[in-house]
Design an enzyme around this catalytic site. Structure first.
Site, PDB file in Angstrom:
ATOM      1  N   GLY A   1       6.229   4.539   8.947  1.00 13.85           N
ATOM      2  CA  GLY A   1       5.429   5.755   9.003  1.00 13.85           C
ATOM      3  C   GLY A   1       5.483   6.346  10.397  1.00 13.85           C
ATOM      4  N   SER A   2       4.498   7.135  10.728  1.00 13.90           N
ATOM      5  CA  SER A   2       4.533   7.856  12.000  1.00 13.90           C
ATOM      6  C   SER A   2       4.207   6.942  13.179  1.00 13.90           C
ATOM      7  CB  SER A   2       3.524   9.008  11.960  1.00 13.90           C
ATOM      8  OG  SER A   2       2.218   8.477  11.836  1.00 13.90           O
TER       9      SER A   2
ATOM     10  N   LYS B   1       0.867  -1.186   0.000  1.00 15.09           N
ATOM     11  CA  LYS B   1       0.000   0.000   0.000  1.00 15.09           C
ATOM     12  C   LYS B   1       0.900   1.231   0.000  1.00 15.09           C
ATOM     13  CE  LYS B   1      -1.619   2.784   2.684  1.00 15.09           C
ATOM     14  NZ  LYS B   1      -1.485   3.934   1.773  1.00 15.09           N
TER      15      LYS B   1
ATOM     16  N   GLY C   1       1.459   3.961  13.609  1.00 16.08           N
ATOM     17  CA  GLY C   1       1.988   2.666  14.074  1.00 16.08           C
ATOM     18  C   GLY C   1       1.197   2.125  15.256  1.00 16.08           C
TER      19      GLY C   1
ATOM     20  N   GLU D   1       8.005  14.895  17.209  1.00 17.32           N
ATOM     21  CA  GLU D   1       8.689  14.919  15.912  1.00 17.32           C
ATOM     22  C   GLU D   1       8.116  16.102  15.118  1.00 17.32           C
ATOM     23  OE1 GLU D   1       7.637  11.677  13.226  1.00 17.32           O
ATOM     24  OE2 GLU D   1       9.730  11.508  12.646  1.00 17.32           O
TER      25      GLU D   1
ATOM     26  N   GLU E   1       8.490   0.591  11.745  1.00 23.25           N
ATOM     27  CA  GLU E   1       9.602   1.563  11.638  1.00 23.25           C
ATOM     28  C   GLU E   1       8.961   2.942  11.738  1.00 23.25           C
ATOM     29  OE1 GLU E   1      12.909   1.035  11.227  1.00 23.25           O
ATOM     30  OE2 GLU E   1      12.709  -1.143  11.292  1.00 23.25           O
TER      31      GLU E   1
ATOM     32  N   CYS F   1      12.981  10.431   9.087  1.00 21.70           N
ATOM     33  CA  CYS F   1      12.846   9.962  10.472  1.00 21.70           C
ATOM     34  C   CYS F   1      14.123  10.119  11.285  1.00 21.70           C
ATOM     35  CB  CYS F   1      12.424   8.500  10.462  1.00 21.70           C
ATOM     36  SG  CYS F   1      13.485   7.472   9.416  1.00 21.70           S
TER      37      CYS F   1
HETATM   38  P1  NAD Z   1       1.864   8.210   8.142  1.00 19.63           P
HETATM   39  O1  NAD Z   1       1.933   7.386   9.369  1.00 19.63           O
HETATM   40  O2  NAD Z   1       0.875   9.305   8.078  1.00 19.63           O
HETATM   41  O3  NAD Z   1       1.551   7.276   6.872  1.00 19.63           O
HETATM   42  C1  NAD Z   1       2.376   6.173   6.518  1.00 19.63           C
HETATM   43  C2  NAD Z   1       1.570   5.198   5.683  1.00 19.63           C
HETATM   44  O4  NAD Z   1       0.516   4.667   6.493  1.00 19.63           O
HETATM   45  C3  NAD Z   1       0.894   5.826   4.462  1.00 19.63           C
HETATM   46  O5  NAD Z   1       0.930   4.901   3.404  1.00 19.63           O
HETATM   47  C4  NAD Z   1      -0.540   6.033   4.955  1.00 19.63           C
HETATM   48  O6  NAD Z   1      -1.471   6.089   3.902  1.00 19.63           O
HETATM   49  C5  NAD Z   1      -0.729   4.792   5.813  1.00 19.63           C
HETATM   50  N1  NAD Z   1      -1.786   4.877   6.824  1.00 19.63           N
HETATM   51  C6  NAD Z   1      -2.280   5.987   7.418  1.00 19.63           C
HETATM   52  N2  NAD Z   1      -3.216   5.641   8.329  1.00 19.63           N
HETATM   53  C7  NAD Z   1      -3.318   4.283   8.307  1.00 19.63           C
HETATM   54  C8  NAD Z   1      -4.091   3.329   9.030  1.00 19.63           C
HETATM   55  N3  NAD Z   1      -4.977   3.721   9.955  1.00 19.63           N
HETATM   56  N4  NAD Z   1      -3.918   2.025   8.765  1.00 19.63           N
HETATM   57  C9  NAD Z   1      -3.017   1.618   7.843  1.00 19.63           C
HETATM   58  N5  NAD Z   1      -2.248   2.476   7.117  1.00 19.63           N
HETATM   59  C10 NAD Z   1      -2.395   3.792   7.358  1.00 19.63           C
HETATM   60  O7  NAD Z   1       3.339   8.742   7.878  1.00 19.63           O
HETATM   61  P2  NAD Z   1       3.849   9.703   6.720  1.00 19.63           P
HETATM   62  O8  NAD Z   1       3.455  11.107   7.018  1.00 19.63           O
HETATM   63  O9  NAD Z   1       3.504   9.125   5.393  1.00 19.63           O
HETATM   64  O10 NAD Z   1       5.445   9.550   6.882  1.00 19.63           O
HETATM   65  C11 NAD Z   1       6.178  10.311   7.780  1.00 19.63           C
HETATM   66  C12 NAD Z   1       6.406   9.544   9.063  1.00 19.63           C
HETATM   67  O11 NAD Z   1       7.083   8.323   8.773  1.00 19.63           O
HETATM   68  C13 NAD Z   1       7.290  10.271  10.052  1.00 19.63           C
HETATM   69  O12 NAD Z   1       6.771  10.096  11.348  1.00 19.63           O
HETATM   70  C14 NAD Z   1       8.624   9.559   9.916  1.00 19.63           C
HETATM   71  O13 NAD Z   1       9.468   9.655  11.044  1.00 19.63           O
HETATM   72  C15 NAD Z   1       8.187   8.164   9.654  1.00 19.63           C
HETATM   73  N6  NAD Z   1       9.258   7.397   9.005  1.00 19.63           N
HETATM   74  C16 NAD Z   1       9.928   6.444   9.724  1.00 19.63           C
HETATM   75  C17 NAD Z   1      10.983   5.750   9.142  1.00 19.63           C
HETATM   76  C18 NAD Z   1      11.786   4.721   9.899  1.00 19.63           C
HETATM   77  O14 NAD Z   1      12.594   4.041   9.287  1.00 19.63           O
HETATM   78  N7  NAD Z   1      11.610   4.580  11.200  1.00 19.63           N
HETATM   79  C19 NAD Z   1      11.332   6.029   7.814  1.00 19.63           C
HETATM   80  C20 NAD Z   1      10.613   7.003   7.130  1.00 19.63           C
HETATM   81  C21 NAD Z   1       9.569   7.678   7.725  1.00 19.63           C
END
Ligand code: NAD
Length: 479
Positions: A229-230, A175, A234, A380, A251, A285
């Site tokens: 993601g965030s 996704k 998570g 963050e 992650e 991140c």
């Molecule tokens: P986000 O959490 O908003 O979204 C990430 C993904 O999750 C997207 O594909 C989104 O559509 C999906 N998503 C959103 N809500 C969901 C749900 N309820 N169920 C399932 N999927 C869902 O994050 P973002 O704004 O896209 O990315 C930025 C964040 O990612 C920052 O917090 C950053 O620190 C983190 N990040 C972490 C790493 C790591 O390696 N630890 C790497 C890159 C980014």
């Protein structure tokens, strides 16, 4: 910059499938429309999962390590052939610099080759527990993996999970992030073009909101969620996965401190931390987001850092003169503008970021703050804004470095090797860089402590999230 509008479909069982309706993809540097994508639905997610499930259960994919290696090497070759096109698309859709986009693409190619190599050496172990009694620990593919990807590094962060998932023998439903569907589609075309990839092993469903992601998390036919993601998302995923007790690789977000001791080479530290903080406009991140400085060098460090941040040319990622690209969208530009105001209220704003005439740009900001409990320190911020905090001694430096709920990465700047070793042990984070910041590569595990996540990606441990261990015991006995 793009000659024509692009289109991104869903991909199930080797076929391209239109979504329900269309959504726009835009260039954050100028607001222009780049193309369209068809968001999927929960029903389409279920369809993709059913295909991945059947492919896992009914075909020899999981038992074919050489085939899996071949697919990953083919993917690397196809990504390499499309490298410049992919990098241009990342610049257009995400707003980062061309060299950052190229670096990301090269990183993904490296990941695919690394896990292509590992696919043929998934090692178990055997012990003879008593004469003639053999315990064999077999490492088996965990099943169907759902990979949920963010927008900030849509190619590397996909392949970082896809590589070990395929190497381990899982089948996959991806996704992608709604902000970068066109980049993702180009990567999916590379996969589609891999001659050795069996249909149904890799599937992908777009979305605009959260319906598809939630369906994948809820599905009983998905065994593993690999999410980047965030931390907030998570946690929602972890709660959603509880009903079906899925394996989770999370992650998540970070708040990386950089600790600068009084004996550090300040020229080198300022150079490293300018890049370490402002790479991808701070939307990464592991970005350095807190500069923890020994009080005796605070003035000197602050002056140098302010000069370095002020000199950074912010502009379109496609312009070779630019040294920092745009934010992902105007919503995030407004969010960072509000954070700058909050920093002026709660701390001392040393350098105020400003917008450009058009596009989602924000130049770098620096602020000084003493209150570790402030949300500005605890949250963050995900943009080009960094706090400067001070410490008196090593103990206080470690206490402050560990003062947030995150534990993804940190860096330490000192010439004292013993101190570097002590402090790197004492900071609770998944990666510590000594006298540098932000080195990530396929061979070295990354992941988070505490609210930064669960599990590790990269390196041999990256396979663990996609493998089960099965103990087979043979009691042949000896006379
Ligand atoms: P986000 O959490 O908003 O979204 C990430 C993904 O999750 C997207 O594909 C989104 O559509 C999906 N998503 C959103 N809500 C969901 C749900 N309820 N169920 C399932 N999927 C869902 O994050 P973002 O704004 O896209 O990315 C930025 C964040 O990612 C920052 O917090 C950053 O620190 C983190 N990040 C972490 C790493 C790591 O390696 N630890 C790497 C890159 C980014």
């Amino acid at each position: 910059m793009l000659a024509h509008l692009l289109n991104a479909d869903n991909y199930i069982n080797g076929e391209w499938i239109a979504g329900s309706g269309t959504a726009e993809s835009t260039n954050p540097a100028d607001g222009s429309v780049l193309g369209h994508y068809g968001p999927g639905t929960a029903a389409l997610a279920d369809q993709a999962v059913a295909v991945a499930r059947e492919t896992f259960d009914q075909t020899g994919w999981a038992a074919s390590p050489r085939l899996r290696a071949a697919v990953l090497f083919e993917l690397a070759d196809r990504l390499e052939a499309a490298r410049d096109e992919i990098a241009d698309l990342i610049v257009a859709e995400n707003g980062k610099l061309r060299r950052e986009a190229l670096g990301e693409t090269m990183g993904a190619i490296s990941e695919a080759r690394y896990y292509g190599g590992l696919a043929r050496t998934i090692l178990g172990r055997t012990i003879e527990t008593a004469p003639g009694n053999f315990s064999t620990m077999n490492r088996e593919a965990a099943g169907v993996a759902a990979i949920i990807v963010p927008w900030n590094a849509p190619v590397t962060l996909l392949v970082r999970s896809l590589g070990p998932a395929l190497a381990a023998g899982c089948t996959v439903v991806i996704k992608p992030a709604p902000q970068t569907p066109l980049v993702h589609h180009r990567v999916m075309r590379c996969l589609h073009d891999c001659p050795s990839l069996p249909k149904g092993v890799v599937n992908s469903v777009n979305e605009y909101g959260t319906e598809v992601g939630e369906a994948l998390v809820a599905s009983d036919a998905v065994d593993v969620i690999s999410f980047t993601g965030s931390s907030a998302t998570g946690k929602r995923i972890m709660a959603g996965a509880a009903k079906t007790l899925k394996r989770l690789s999370l992650e998540l977000g970070g708040k990386a401190p950089a600790v600068i001791f009084e004996d550090a080479d300040l020229d080198a530290a300022v150079r490293e931390l300018t890049g370490g903080a402002l790479v991808m406009a701070g939307q990464i991140c592991v970005a350095a987001t807190r500069f923890l400085v020994h009080r005796s060098i605070e003035r000197d460090f602050t002056a140098r850092m302010t000069a370095a941040f002020s000199a950074v040319r912010t502009g379109p990622g496609a312009d070779p003169q630019s040294q920092m690209g745009s934010l992902i969208d105007l919503t995030n530009q407004s969010r960072i503008a509000r954070i700058i105001e909050q920093a002026a209220d709660e701390g001392e704003l040393i350098l105020r970021g400003r917008t450009l005439d058009r596009g989602a740009f924000m130049t770098p900001s620096l602020f000084r703050i003493d209150n570790t409990a402030s949300e500005l320190v605890q949250q963050e911020l995900f943009g080009p804004i960094v706090s400067i905090e001070t410490f008196e001694d090593e103990k206080e430096a470690v206490t402050k470095a560990n003062a947030t709920r995150y534990g993804l990465a940190a860096s330490v700047f000192t010439h004292d090797l013993s101190r570097a070793t002590r402090v790197s042990r004492a900071i609770r984070a998944g990666t510590i860089w000594l006298n540098c910041h932000g080195r990530l590569f396929a061979e070295g595990e990354t992941g988070g402590y505490r609210h930064s996540g669960l599990g590790r990606l990269h390196g041999p441990e990256g396979l663990n999230d996609f493998l089960e261990t099965k103990h087979v015991y043979l009691e042949a006995g000896v006379v």
